[in-house]
Write a protein that holds these residues in place. Structure first.
Motif, PDB file in Angstrom:
ATOM      1  N   MET A   1       0.845  -1.189   0.000  1.00  0.00           N
ATOM      2  CA  MET A   1       0.000   0.000   0.000  1.00  0.00           C
ATOM      3  C   MET A   1       0.884   1.244   0.000  1.00  0.00           C
ATOM      4  SD  MET A   1      -2.669   1.788   0.186  1.00  0.00           S
ATOM      5  CE  MET A   1      -4.103   2.187   1.109  1.00  0.00           C
ATOM      6  N   PRO A   2       0.919   2.005  -1.105  1.00  0.00           N
ATOM      7  CA  PRO A   2       1.708   3.246  -1.129  1.00  0.00           C
ATOM      8  C   PRO A   2       0.970   4.352  -0.377  1.00  0.00           C
ATOM      9  CG  PRO A   2       0.639   2.889  -3.254  1.00  0.00           C
ATOM     10  CD  PRO A   2       0.293   1.705  -2.396  1.00  0.00           C
ATOM     11  N   ASN A   3       1.315   4.538   0.896  1.00  0.00           N
ATOM     12  CA  ASN A   3       0.568   5.461   1.757  1.00  0.00           C
ATOM     13  C   ASN A   3       0.565   6.899   1.243  1.00  0.00           C
ATOM     14  OD1 ASN A   3      -0.184   3.481   3.503  1.00  0.00           O
ATOM     15  ND2 ASN A   3       1.081   4.156   5.220  1.00  0.00           N
ATOM     16  N   LYS A   4       1.727   7.384   0.799  1.00  0.00           N
ATOM     17  CA  LYS A   4       1.809   8.767   0.341  1.00  0.00           C
ATOM     18  C   LYS A   4       0.887   8.991  -0.848  1.00  0.00           C
ATOM     19  CE  LYS A   4       5.050  12.312  -1.223  1.00  0.00           C
ATOM     20  NZ  LYS A   4       6.476  12.639  -1.550  1.00  0.00           N
ATOM     21  N   LEU A   5       0.903   8.072  -1.796  1.00  0.00           N
ATOM     22  CA  LEU A   5       0.045   8.187  -2.969  1.00  0.00           C
ATOM     23  C   LEU A   5      -1.425   8.073  -2.577  1.00  0.00           C
ATOM     24  CD1 LEU A   5       0.303   8.484  -6.057  1.00  0.00           C
ATOM     25  CD2 LEU A   5       0.258   5.998  -6.218  1.00  0.00           C
ATOM     26  N   PHE A   6      -1.714   7.215  -1.593  1.00  0.00           N
ATOM     27  CA  PHE A   6      -3.095   7.042  -1.135  1.00  0.00           C
ATOM     28  C   PHE A   6      -3.634   8.333  -0.536  1.00  0.00           C
ATOM     29  CE2 PHE A   6      -6.037   6.037   2.338  1.00  0.00           C
ATOM     30  CZ  PHE A   6      -7.020   5.325   1.659  1.00  0.00           C
ATOM     31  N   PHE A   7      -2.875   8.955   0.361  1.00  0.00           N
ATOM     32  CA  PHE A   7      -3.370  10.170   1.017  1.00  0.00           C
ATOM     33  C   PHE A   7      -3.341  11.374   0.086  1.00  0.00           C
ATOM     34  CE2 PHE A   7      -2.393   7.648   4.853  1.00  0.00           C
ATOM     35  CZ  PHE A   7      -3.599   7.815   5.516  1.00  0.00           C
ATOM     36  N   THR A   8      -2.456  11.367  -0.895  1.00  0.00           N
ATOM     37  CA  THR A   8      -2.454  12.445  -1.886  1.00  0.00           C
ATOM     38  C   THR A   8      -3.751  12.445  -2.686  1.00  0.00           C
ATOM     39  OG1 THR A   8      -0.048  12.320  -2.085  1.00  0.00           O
ATOM     40  CG2 THR A   8      -1.230  13.424  -3.872  1.00  0.00           C
ATOM     41  N   ASN A   9      -4.275  11.262  -2.971  1.00  0.00           N
ATOM     42  CA  ASN A   9      -5.493  11.124  -3.768  1.00  0.00           C
ATOM     43  C   ASN A   9      -6.708  10.748  -2.910  1.00  0.00           C
ATOM     44  OD1 ASN A   9      -4.562  11.132  -6.852  1.00  0.00           O
ATOM     45  ND2 ASN A   9      -3.029  10.002  -5.679  1.00  0.00           N
ATOM     46  N   LEU A  10      -6.609  10.989  -1.587  1.00  0.00           N
ATOM     47  CA  LEU A  10      -7.669  10.543  -0.683  1.00  0.00           C
ATOM     48  C   LEU A  10      -9.017  11.196  -0.996  1.00  0.00           C
ATOM     49  CD1 LEU A  10      -8.458   8.840   1.756  1.00  0.00           C
ATOM     50  CD2 LEU A  10      -7.775  10.740   3.237  1.00  0.00           C
ATOM     51  N   GLY A  11      -8.994  12.476  -1.383  1.00  0.00           N
ATOM     52  CA  GLY A  11     -10.251  13.158  -1.701  1.00  0.00           C
ATOM     53  C   GLY A  11     -11.008  12.466  -2.818  1.00  0.00           C
ATOM     54  N   GLY A  12     -10.306  12.184  -3.914  1.00  0.00           N
ATOM     55  CA  GLY A  12     -10.940  11.501  -5.043  1.00  0.00           C
ATOM     56  C   GLY A  12     -11.375  10.092  -4.685  1.00  0.00           C
ATOM     57  N   ILE A  13     -10.547   9.377  -3.908  1.00  0.00           N
ATOM     58  CA  ILE A  13     -10.897   8.012  -3.495  1.00  0.00           C
ATOM     59  C   ILE A  13     -12.176   8.018  -2.665  1.00  0.00           C
ATOM     60  CG2 ILE A  13     -10.155   6.093  -2.034  1.00  0.00           C
ATOM     61  CD1 ILE A  13      -7.268   6.735  -2.934  1.00  0.00           C
ATOM     62  N   LEU A  14     -12.292   8.979  -1.739  1.00  0.00           N
ATOM     63  CA  LEU A  14     -13.497   9.066  -0.904  1.00  0.00           C
ATOM     64  C   LEU A  14     -14.729   9.400  -1.728  1.00  0.00           C
ATOM     65  CD1 LEU A  14     -12.142  10.903   2.279  1.00  0.00           C
ATOM     66  CD2 LEU A  14     -12.957   8.552   2.125  1.00  0.00           C
ATOM     67  N   VAL A  15     -14.554  10.234  -2.742  1.00  0.00           N
ATOM     68  CA  VAL A  15     -15.695  10.570  -3.610  1.00  0.00           C
ATOM     69  C   VAL A  15     -16.211   9.314  -4.305  1.00  0.00           C
ATOM     70  CG1 VAL A  15     -16.355  11.768  -5.739  1.00  0.00           C
ATOM     71  CG2 VAL A  15     -15.089  12.987  -3.980  1.00  0.00           C
ATOM     72  N   TYR A  16     -15.311   8.523  -4.870  1.00  0.00           N
ATOM     73  CA  TYR A  16     -15.732   7.289  -5.543  1.00  0.00           C
ATOM     74  C   TYR A  16     -16.285   6.267  -4.544  1.00  0.00           C
ATOM     75  CZ  TYR A  16     -13.313   8.877  -9.761  1.00  0.00           C
ATOM     76  OH  TYR A  16     -12.919   9.593 -10.873  1.00  0.00           O
ATOM     77  N   ALA A  17     -15.617   6.135  -3.376  1.00  0.00           N
ATOM     78  CA  ALA A  17     -15.988   5.096  -2.420  1.00  0.00           C
ATOM     79  C   ALA A  17     -17.283   5.413  -1.690  1.00  0.00           C
ATOM     80  CB  ALA A  17     -14.859   4.882  -1.412  1.00  0.00           C
ATOM     81  N   VAL A  18     -17.537   6.692  -1.374  1.00  0.00           N
ATOM     82  CA  VAL A  18     -18.726   7.062  -0.599  1.00  0.00           C
ATOM     83  C   VAL A  18     -19.865   7.495  -1.527  1.00  0.00           C
ATOM     84  CG1 VAL A  18     -19.656   8.569   1.188  1.00  0.00           C
ATOM     85  CG2 VAL A  18     -17.309   7.715   1.386  1.00  0.00           C
ATOM     86  N   ILE A  19     -19.634   8.567  -2.277  1.00  0.00           N
ATOM     87  CA  ILE A  19     -20.703   9.074  -3.155  1.00  0.00           C
ATOM     88  C   ILE A  19     -21.003   8.072  -4.266  1.00  0.00           C
ATOM     89  CG2 ILE A  19     -21.385  10.942  -4.712  1.00  0.00           C
ATOM     90  CD1 ILE A  19     -19.645  12.815  -3.094  1.00  0.00           C
ATOM     91  N   GLY A  20     -19.958   7.492  -4.844  1.00  0.00           N
ATOM     92  CA  GLY A  20     -20.164   6.513  -5.910  1.00  0.00           C
ATOM     93  C   GLY A  20     -20.913   5.280  -5.434  1.00  0.00           C
TER      94      GLY A  20
END
Length: 335
Positions: A1-20
């Motif tokens: 799990m690349p943590n830095k890359l994950f948290f850099t893109n956390l906003g977009g990930i949350l949009v897909y995971a929650v709103i999507g």
């Protein structure tokens, strides 16, 4: 799990995971209910809340096979983390959403008013964010504990497994999201464990996790295959099954393209059309969807077997056909 890359893109990930996820659940449930009202499914005993419950369990995207293809062809890291991050958080969000709608079904349509809806929304965020926070707490605990275990290397790896599982059990006991708890526990303690523990212990944990993960995936799909020969669950309704396949495919693409269109207005590295197409096509359904379908209470859901049967067909369709087609397309691109 690349943590830095994950948290850099956390906003977009949350949009897909929650709103999507909420979009996939609501659109499928409402569309099936509308088709039922129009007479497209014949005489089946499913109400609006039960359709929304079915929509919530079918929202569980499981792109494990797509991730495997990504690793083989080395797609760009942004696309990888968006799909991987969505798959991590999507399962937890789906389970929380499923529990909310299951509670609504238990109450019955007549007992649901504005107060109950607000309580359901608040419960959704409390369970999801509470589980995540609990995971961070256990992650910090593991990180601190591993600073003192270098002299007990024989049992050092055991602390990781025991405390990780304890994070899961504690979240279950408190009625929080256990999936999100264990995910964020791992995210939090990953960096510190590698630095605090002896290298031999780190390698033991890493390879043991790989063995457990691959073994679990194999067992899950073997179980799905065995379940398919159980004649008692096969209740056929052509309209219900075909419309479910159509809607999950169409609404997945609509959700991905619409949310990406909004995100690209604020992203420094926008996702292009091909990447959006891959993300939409990677909306596979897997073990989580089937597990939730099997948990349905037959006393409340009279058409449980139809829902389980449809879920199995959707899992086979997406995993076998979509992944095969996607692997072929990636192979052609590489050539």
């Amino acid at each position: 799990m690349p943590n830095k890359l994950f948290f850099t893109n956390l906003g977009g990930i949350l949009v897909y995971a929650v709103i999507g996820t909420c979009w996939n659940a609501a659109s499928l449930g409402l569309s099936l209910w509308g088709c039922h009202q129009g007479g497209a499914m014949g005489d089946i005993d499913i109400g609006l809340l039960q359709y929304l419950l079915f929509g919530s369990l079918m929202a569980a995207v499981d792109p494990v096979a797509v991730i495997a293809v990504f690793e083989q062809v080395h797609v760009n890291e942004v696309l990888f983390i968006m799909v991987f991050g969505e798959s991590l958080l999507n399962d937890g969000v789906t389970v929380v959403l499923f529990n909310v709608f299951d509670a609504f079904v238990s109450l019955g349509g007549g007992a649901i008013d504005a107060k109950e809806i607000i309580k359901g929304i608040v419960s959704f965020f409390v369970v999801a964010f509470g589980g995540s926070l609990l995971g961070f707490v256990f992650g910090l605990l593991v990180s601190l504990l591993t600073r003192c275990t270098k002299n007990v290397q024989i049992i050092e790896p055991g602390f990781i497994f025991v405390l990780g599982y304890l994070a899961y059990l504690t979240a279950e006991m408190l009625s929080l999201s256990s999936i999100l708890s264990i995910v964020f526990c791992g995210i939090c303690c990953q960096k510190y464990i590698n630095l605090n523990m002896n290298e031999n212990s780190v390698q033991t944990v890493r390879y043991a996790m790989k063995v457990f993960a691959n073994g679990s995936e194999t067992i899950i799909f073997v179980f799905l295959g065995i379940s398919a020969i159980d004649k008692t669950i096969w209740v056929w309704n052509t309209g219900f099954i075909l419309l479910t396949l159509l809607f999950i495919f169409v609404y997945r693409f609509i959700g991905v393209f619409f949310l990406t269109w909004i995100l690209n207005k604020y992203r420094l590295v926008p996702l292009d059309f091909v990447e959006q197409l891959i993300m939409g096509y990677g909306g596979l359904r897997g073990a989580v969807a089937y597990g939730l379908a099997a948990m349905l209470d037959e006393a409340k859901i009279k058409e449980k077997n139809l829902m389980v049967c449809t879920t199995l067909i959707v899992v086979y369709f997406t995993v076998i056909l979509q992944v095969s087609a996607q692997s072929f397309m990636f192979g052609c691109c590489c050539l």
